[in-house]
Each structure stands twice: as structure tokens, then as C-alpha cells.
Design a protein around this motif. Structure first.
Motif, PDB file in Angstrom:
ATOM      1  N   VAL A 136       0.879  -1.222  -0.155  1.00 32.88           N
ATOM      2  CA  VAL A 136      -0.042   0.248   0.000  1.00 32.88           C
ATOM      3  C   VAL A 136       0.797   1.105   0.087  1.00 32.88           C
ATOM      4  N   SER A 137       0.563   2.088  -0.779  1.00 36.11           N
ATOM      5  CA  SER A 137       1.116   3.494  -0.521  1.00 36.11           C
ATOM      6  C   SER A 137       0.272   4.539  -1.343  1.00 36.11           C
ATOM      7  N   ASN A 138       0.289   5.772  -0.343  1.00 35.20           N
ATOM      8  CA  ASN A 138      -0.548   6.797  -0.768  1.00 35.20           C
ATOM      9  C   ASN A 138       0.150   7.722  -1.517  1.00 35.20           C
ATOM     10  N   VAL A 139      -0.380   8.199  -2.768  1.00 36.19           N
ATOM     11  CA  VAL A 139       0.474   9.204  -3.950  1.00 36.19           C
ATOM     12  C   VAL A 139       0.234  10.809  -3.245  1.00 36.19           C
ATOM     13  N   PHE A 140      -0.502  10.877  -2.700  1.00 34.72           N
ATOM     14  CA  PHE A 140      -0.814  12.300  -2.080  1.00 34.72           C
ATOM     15  C   PHE A 140       0.520  12.871  -1.298  1.00 34.72           C
ATOM     16  N   ARG A 141       1.246  13.980  -1.715  1.00 34.50           N
ATOM     17  CA  ARG A 141       2.472  14.374  -1.252  1.00 34.50           C
ATOM     18  C   ARG A 141       2.281  14.779  -0.023  1.00 34.50           C
ATOM     19  N   ASP A 142       1.473  15.428   0.453  1.00 35.79           N
ATOM     20  CA  ASP A 142       1.021  15.973   1.654  1.00 35.79           C
ATOM     21  C   ASP A 142       0.794  14.894   2.791  1.00 35.79           C
ATOM     22  N   GLU A 143       0.404  13.531   2.287  1.00 43.51           N
ATOM     23  CA  GLU A 143      -0.038  12.623   3.407  1.00 43.51           C
ATOM     24  C   GLU A 143       1.292  11.606   3.233  1.00 43.51           C
ATOM     25  N   ASN A 144       2.065  11.563   2.217  1.00 43.21           N
ATOM     26  CA  ASN A 144       3.189  10.853   2.026  1.00 43.21           C
ATOM     27  C   ASN A 144       4.089  11.092   1.129  1.00 43.21           C
ATOM     28  N   PRO A 145       4.857  12.193   1.794  1.00 42.32           N
ATOM     29  CA  PRO A 145       6.046  12.868   0.892  1.00 42.32           C
ATOM     30  C   PRO A 145       7.112  12.098   0.389  1.00 42.32           C
ATOM     31  N   ILE A 146       7.218  10.981   1.000  1.00 41.76           N
ATOM     32  CA  ILE A 146       8.438  10.204   0.914  1.00 41.76           C
ATOM     33  C   ILE A 146       8.093   8.931  -0.012  1.00 41.76           C
ATOM     34  N   HIS A 147       6.798   8.856  -0.339  1.00 42.15           N
ATOM     35  CA  HIS A 147       6.609   7.592  -1.201  1.00 42.15           C
ATOM     36  C   HIS A 147       6.729   6.430  -0.189  1.00 42.15           C
ATOM     37  N   LEU A 148       6.340   6.143   0.801  1.00 40.96           N
ATOM     38  CA  LEU A 148       6.672   5.325   1.294  1.00 40.96           C
ATOM     39  C   LEU A 148       5.526   4.017   1.077  1.00 40.96           C
ATOM     40  N   VAL A 149       5.978   2.737   0.987  1.00 42.11           N
ATOM     41  CA  VAL A 149       5.290   1.657   0.700  1.00 42.11           C
ATOM     42  C   VAL A 149       5.360   0.855   1.960  1.00 42.11           C
ATOM     43  N   GLN A 150       4.121   0.405   2.393  1.00 43.53           N
ATOM     44  CA  GLN A 150       3.971  -0.599   3.615  1.00 43.53           C
ATOM     45  C   GLN A 150       3.459  -1.770   3.223  1.00 43.53           C
ATOM     46  N   ILE A 151       3.543  -2.806   3.813  1.00 46.44           N
ATOM     47  CA  ILE A 151       2.740  -4.124   3.602  1.00 46.44           C
ATOM     48  C   ILE A 151       1.974  -4.205   4.811  1.00 46.44           C
ATOM     49  N   ARG A 152       0.698  -4.668   4.478  1.00 45.67           N
ATOM     50  CA  ARG A 152      -0.096  -5.105   5.786  1.00 45.67           C
ATOM     51  C   ARG A 152       0.064  -6.470   5.963  1.00 45.67           C
ATOM     52  N   ALA A 153       0.466  -6.458   7.098  1.00 42.16           N
ATOM     53  CA  ALA A 153       0.884  -7.940   7.760  1.00 42.16           C
ATOM     54  C   ALA A 153      -0.309  -8.697   7.695  1.00 42.16           C
ATOM     55  N   PRO A 154      -0.174 -10.097   7.455  1.00 42.75           N
ATOM     56  CA  PRO A 154      -1.055 -11.086   7.392  1.00 42.75           C
ATOM     57  C   PRO A 154      -1.791 -11.315   8.897  1.00 42.75           C
TER      58      PRO A 154
END
Length: 701
Positions: free
Chosen positions: A540-558
Motif C-alpha cells: 500500500v502506498s498513498n500518492v498524495f504528497r502531503d500525506e506521504n511525501p517520501i512515497h513510503l510503501v507499507q505491507i499490511r501484515a497477514p
């Protein structure tokens, strides 16, 4: 000529006797005086205009009631179809605001949203009034229904109890349902048919009362759009086939920068473009351990691949161990392409370059997605992809023995020491002669930057095996160099405790790493055991720069209550993580990752007195080992197969690699019952009959 008044007996018309049940349609009128001074009735024809007026009025009321259904049906329809309004409420009008499209990445995005917000306030206020009008409209209809039923019952032969005569006035108040007279006024009625009619009347009153009180929030939810999440799921094109973790990087297509010929010789220098990533994570891990030991709670390790930054995630398995889940670099490259696609559609690149940019990442412009991406407040990217996880444990090793059995068969035994003078001996089969298909072995060295210790490098021996034997608080009954131990008998035993041999047999894929160094201050050896797992989390990664300025990708743990089977993790992936140029190669001493690991190994001291004490030095070393394992697992590739028409996603071991995008927009949504419930509860608690949130915080973080 005079006229005589006739007597009663001479009266030409017979007089009707008076009846208390006189038809109400025949009025009693004083039309003459009898000989006794009384009055007598006269039948008169009722005025037809009154009935016609009443019929016209009822028809008008019925038409008004039926007309109420039209806007409600339209509202239900657009909610049932999840009608998307867009970035602002005005974006579905005949003349939408020009700021409805584009500008998600522009410098003036805040000003654009403020302009849209001001326009939305006026439209939302109008929709608020419209929902109130529909609520009032329904209240009038419900009152009319109760009044009509009351009058009908009043004209019936049994009539209606006086307590129900003005029910149409009080029924909208929900407290009226607790009025004693509503439930007891029928008690004087004796006829069964009359009782049933009155109970039906009470049921109607209760039903309309509840409906009338819920109508306010319901119409507000139906008519007023809310900022919500709309998910666009793209058709799956691939499904997972196999992870290449059990194969050597020389066979697996690890990275596009790698050459197959070089990989086959054990040259993994192609990963050196990510060597700085390992050094960065190693230094960050050292800092986080120091923060932890000082009482702070450090954050997770973050590193970068392509245009995305990523971090690990963790969950607890059903057996209580913590599994650390690692993002896959191939999946990160694919989600980077998803980001480039959104940015290109948003006009971040020159218009003439949009198609060329998309073609570079294997994408084609999609008019439908173009419309969606340009009319949203922000976008979140989702992509299901494989992820490797691991749980590990490290312990001090006081002695290491290698028991030779034959030319290509041996047994490696490590004496592990723990607090409170406890120890355990771990033995594993090594060599190709055992027929262990899961066995692999790799070795390399890490140079020591300390000149006084050279050339005493750290030896790193990596083994992958499927079977391990543990002797608890005792040594194997054999001596190094001799063959009194029947290893064939020991390793042929089933899984579990073997009381006659005083050992326990474990059988599952695991990776064993032995770090050993002899230097001027002594000899240090640490033995780490790692178990690898496979899952399919959502990236998952949010593209809106104000919410995710560093383009962080997270994985939702099982889910934590799920059991994960162990998988084989080839020993060559560890040298590949260090960018080794060949078998038994030496890692440069000045690399930060090498300096940190060697320093942690040389700092290993004696175990703490009790198991409850924090083992600071071992914790610092295990953190360095975990960084190396984490980095190695990011390179593991996987194979896929094309989804064919008619394929069903009914194989959890080979799932569809689904891709979706979540758009935050104004929309109508009736598929989530919880949103209706919470909207109703908040409306009731606020004392109003409508629910709507209009806050700039919903637009701008």
C-alpha cells in the motif's frame, strides 16, 4: 279567504318518530310547528359540492404522497450504484468547477481545494435543506395516514376509544410510544374483531413513529454525498506460481542488472548498486538498538528501491514467535510503475511525454482511469504480491565440532550457551552425501578494520537444512575424529523427543549461520537460526504528497492467527546480499555494514546471570544479523503465470496478484451498513435530524 289550521288527525303527511340513531346525513331542521308546538324532521338532499370538494382534496393528498416516492427512489438508486461525485460536490453539476480535474501534484493544490471547498459549502447547504424538506414531507404524509385511519375507525360500528382520537397529533414524538394510554385505551373493548383492529392501529402508529424519527438521518445520508473511499479493482493478469527462495541466485533471475553467466560462477557483484542500502540499514539498526537500551522506542528501518521507500512489518504467529515480513523488490518496481502512471495522467510530465513515460513502464493510457485519476482528492495504490518473512534466534557458541562421517558426509555440532549455565548442542548434517535435497552451504568472510586483528577475518558459514538435532544440557556421546555416534540412526528418528537418545529431533526448512572470529582478545562465535515463511500481503502506498511525501510503501501484515509453513531459503542469498564477487570472497573492511557487524561480534561477552536480564551485546549483534537477512530476502524473485479466461482464484497457494486503487472522493455509498449506523448515531447524539461533515480537515491533511 281564511285558512283553518287543521288538527293533528287531519295532517296530510305522517310524521316519522325520532330516533337517536338518525342518519347523520339527514339533518334535523325546524320546518314547521305542530299543534303541540314541536318540530319534525324533513329529508333534504345533501349538497353534492361538499363531497366533490372532499374527494378532490383526498386525491391531491394521495398524489402528493405518491410524488414523495420519486426523489427517494432516485436517491436510493444513486446510492445503490455508488454514484461518484468527484473531488468536490460541484463536480457533477452542469457547469463544474475547472479545479475538479488535475492538480493533485501542482504547487497550488491547496488553493484549488480551498476554492472547491467554498463552492461545496453552498451546495451542501442546499442539499441539507432538500433533505429537511423530504423529512417534513414524509411527516405530513404519515400524519395524514394516521388521521385517515383514526377517522375510519371512528365511523365504524364499534367506534374508537377516545384516547386514540388525537393520536395523529402526538405520534411523531418517540416518547409517545411509552405513553400508557397508547397501550391501555383498547382495554374496554370486548369484541375480538375490534381488538384486532385496534392492535393493528397501534402497530401502524409505532411503525410510522419509528420511521418518521429515522427519516431525517436517512434522507440526509441519501441526498448529501460524503467524502469516502472508492476502490477501483483492475482485472488480474497474473497469478503467483512459485517463489525462487529455495534456488540459488545463480538460477533465479534476481535483478535486471545481473548477468546470468556471472551469477553461475557465484559472482553476485550485481547487487552492489544496493550495497549502500545494506550499509544504511546496518547503521540505522545500530542507532535504534542504542535508543532502545536508553529507554526509547525506536521506529522501523526504512530504505529505498526505485522511486519508493519501504519498511518491514511484523506479526505474531500462532505459536507465539514474531515474524518479520519483507517487501519484495520486484513488487516495489511494479508499484513504482503504478505511481508513475498516476503522475503521468495527472500531468506531472510534459503532455507529449506522457505516453512515452507510460510505455517505458509497460503501461498504456486508459481513458477511464484518466477520468478517475483527475477527479479525486488523493489516490492510494494497492498491489497484492509475495512477501518473505522470517523469525530468528541467535545464541553464543562456546565450541564448534565437525564430525566427519565419510568423504562427503559430516555432522556440524555447535555448543550453545545460555544464562544460568544452561547449554544446548545443535547438530546438523552437512555434505552432499546425505541425500538431503534441501541442504546447501555457502561461505564468505568479512574483513576486520582493526589492523591489530588482521588477517583474522570473520568467517560466515551459511547452511540450509531440513533437519536438526538438539542435545539439551549434554554433549553427543562421541569424540571428534572418531565414529562412535550412529548418526544414521539419530537422524532417521521421527520428529520430537527421543528419550532413549536424550535428544529432540526437529524437521523443517531452516537456515543456520555461524559467525566466528579469532582475534587478539580471544575467540567469539555466534550461531543464528532463521526460519523463512511466505505470505501474500497487500502493498500500500498513498500518492498524495502531503500525506506521504517520501512515497513510503507499507505491507499490511497477514492475520496473526494464521499458521505459516516454513520454506527453504537458499544459503547463497546471504552472500548475494553482501555483493560477494565469488565463493569465499572477503567483504571490504571499511564498509559500514562490515564495521558494525564485526564490532558487535567482538563486543559479545558472557551471558547475563539470569534469563530475565537484557542481553545487550547479543541483542546488538542479532539486530545486525536481521538486517542482513532482511536485505537478502528483498532480492528473492518469484515466477507468475498468465491468468486465462475462466480461471478461478480458488488456490490460496497460487493466488491472483490483484491490483487496485483507492480514490478519496465525494460519493454516495450504501454498501457499508456501518456508515449508515454511525451517521445515524452521530446525528442523534448531536440532537439534529441530519448528518454531514464539512470540514477543511477532510480535504487537506
Amino acid at each position: 279567504m281564511s285558512m283553518e289550521v287543521s288538527s293533528n288527525s287531519d295532517f296530510k303527511f305522517p310524521r316519522e318518530p325520532f330516533s337517536p340513531y338518525q342518519d347523520v346525513s339527514v339533518p334535523l331542521m325546524p320546518v314547521g310547528q305542530s299543534a303541540w308546538g314541536g318540530y319534525f324532521p324533513q329529508h333534504t338532499r345533501p349538497a353534492a359540492t361538499e363531497r366533490e370538494k372532499y374527494t378532490a382534496w383526498r386525491l391531491l393528498v394521495d398524489l402528493a404522497s405518491i410524488a414523495w416516492i420519486a426523489p427517494i427512489v432516485v436517491a436510493i438508486y444513486i446510492n445503490a450504484n455508488n454514484w461518484i461525485v468527484g473531488r468536490g460536490v460541484s463536480c457533477k453539476s452542469l457547469h463544474p468547477n475547472p479545479y475538479c480535474r488535475g492538480g493533485l501534484f501542482t504547487a497550488d493544490r491547496h488553493q484549488r481545494l480551498v476554492v472547491l471547498n467554498e463552492e461545496d459549502r453552498a451546495i451542501l447547504a442546499a442539499l441539507q435543506l432538500a433533505s429537511k424538506a423530504l423529512e417534513t414531507w414524509f411527516a405530513i404524509i404519515a400524519t395524514s395516514i394516521i388521521f385517515s385511519v383514526t377517522m375510519h375507525l371512528a365511523k365504524s360500528p364499534d367506534g374508537i376509544p377516545l384516547g386514540y382520537l388525537f393520536t395523529h397529533v402526538s405520534f411523531p414524538d418517540v416518547l409517545g410510544l411509552f405513553d400508557k394510554s397508547l397501550w391501555t385505551s383498547w382495554a374496554g373493548t370486548r369484541r375480538r374483531e375490534s381488538v384486532l383492529r385496534l392492535w393493528g392501529f397501534i402497530f401502524l402508529v409505532v411503525l410510522l413513529c419509528v420511521t418518521n424519527n429515522l427519516m431525517g438521518p436517512a434522507t440526509a445520508i441519501l441526498i448529501i454525498p460524503q467524502i469516502n473511499s472508492h476502490v477501483i479493482t483492475l482485472p488480474a493478469k497474473e497469478r503467483f506460481d512459485e517463489t525462487l527462495a529455495a534456488r540459488s541466485p545463480a538460477i533465479a533471475n534476481m535483478l535486471s542488472e545481473c548477468n546470468a553467466t556471472e551469477l553461475a560462477t557465484g559472482n553476485f557483484n550485481c547487487t552492489s548498486i544496493y550495497a549502500s542500502s545494506l550499509d544504511e540499514m546496518s547503521s540505522g539498526s545500530k542507532l535504534r538498538v542504542e535508543m532502545f537500551l536508553r529507554g526509547w522506542t525506536p521506529g522501523p528501518i526504512i530504505t529505498e528501491h526505485d522511486a519508493m521507500l519501504f519498511t518491514l512489518n511484523a506479526t505474531q504467529s500462532d505459536v507465539g514467535s514474531i515474524i518479520v515480513w519483507v517487501p519484495n523488490r520486484r513488487a516495489l518496481s511494479e508499484i513504482t510503475a503504478d505511481l508513475i502512471e498516476v503522475e503521468a495522467v495527472q500531468g506531472l510530465y510534459l503532455p507529449n511525454d506522457t505516453s512515452q513515460v507510460l510505455a517505458t513502464f509497460g503501461r498504456k493510457p486508459d481513458p477511464v482511469l484518466f477520468d478517475h485519476f483527475n477527479n479525486t482528492l488523493d489516490i492510494t495504490l494497492h498491489r497484492m504480491s509475495p512477501s518473505l518473512g522470517f523469525n530468528d534466534v541467535c545464541a553464543r557458541a562456546s565450541r564448534v565440532f565437525n564430525y566427519p562421517v565419510s568423504v562427503n558426509q559430516s555432522v556440524l555440532c555447535v555448543n550453545l550457551t545460555f544464562p544460568e549455565s544452561q547449554y544446548m548442542v545443535s547438530c546438523s548434517r552437512t555434505g552432499s552425501g546425505w541425500g538431503d535435497t534441501g541442504w546447501t552451504q555457502s561461505q564468505f568472510f568479512i574483513a576486520d578494520v582493526d589492523a591489530s586483528s588482521k588477517p583474522n577475518n570473520v568467517s560466515v558459514d551459511v547452511y540450509t537444512t531440513d533437519k536438526e538435532v538438539l542435545f539439551e544440557n549434554r554433549d553427543p556421546s562421541c569424540e571428534e575424529g572418531s565414529f562412535p555416534c550412529d548418526w544414521d540412526n539419530i537422524f532417521s528418528r521421527g520428529v520430537g523427543p527421543q528419550a532413549d537418545l536424550g535428544l529432540t529431533v526437529y524437521e523443517y526448512p531452516q537456515q543456520l549461520v555461524l559467525y566466528s572470529q579469532t582475534h587478539s582478545l580471544g575467540h567469539h562465535t555466534v550461531f543464528c537460526k532463521t526460519t523463512a515463511h511466505l505470505s501474500f500481503p497487500e502493498y500500500v502506498s498513498n500518492v498524495f504528497r502531503d500525506e506521504n511525501p517520501i512515497h513510503l510503501v507499507q505491507i499490511r501484515a497477514p492475520p496473526s492467527n494464521k499458521s505459516y509453513n516454513a520454506i527453504r531459503f537458499h544459503s547463497d542469498w546471504i552472500p548475494a546480499a553482501w555483493s560477494i564477487e565469488g565463493p569465499s570472497d572477503v567483504v571490504e573492511a571499511t564498509r559500514p555494514a562490515a564495521v558494525n557487524l564485526v564490532s558487535a561480534l567482538k563486543s559479545i561477552g558472557s551471558p547475563p546471570p539470569t534469563a530475565n536480564d537484557t542481553d545487550h551485546t547479543l541483542l546488538a549483534f542479532q539486530a545486525q544479523h536481521e538486517v542482513m537477512t532482511f536485505h537478502a530476502m528483498t532480492f528473492v524473485n518469484f515466477s507468475t503465470v498468465e491468468v486465462l479466461p475462466g480461471d478461478l482464484d480458488d488456490d490460496p497457494a497460487r493466488p491472483f496478484l490483484q491490483v487496485s486503487k483507492t480514490l478519496r472522493v465525494y460519493m454516495y455509498d450504501s454498501k457499508s451498513p456501518n456508515s449508515w449506523f454511525w451517521a445515524l448515531m452521530q446525528s442523534r447524539l448531536k440532537g439534529g435530524s441530519h448528518f454531514w461533515v464539512d470540514d477543511e480537515s477532510d480535504r487537506m491533511p
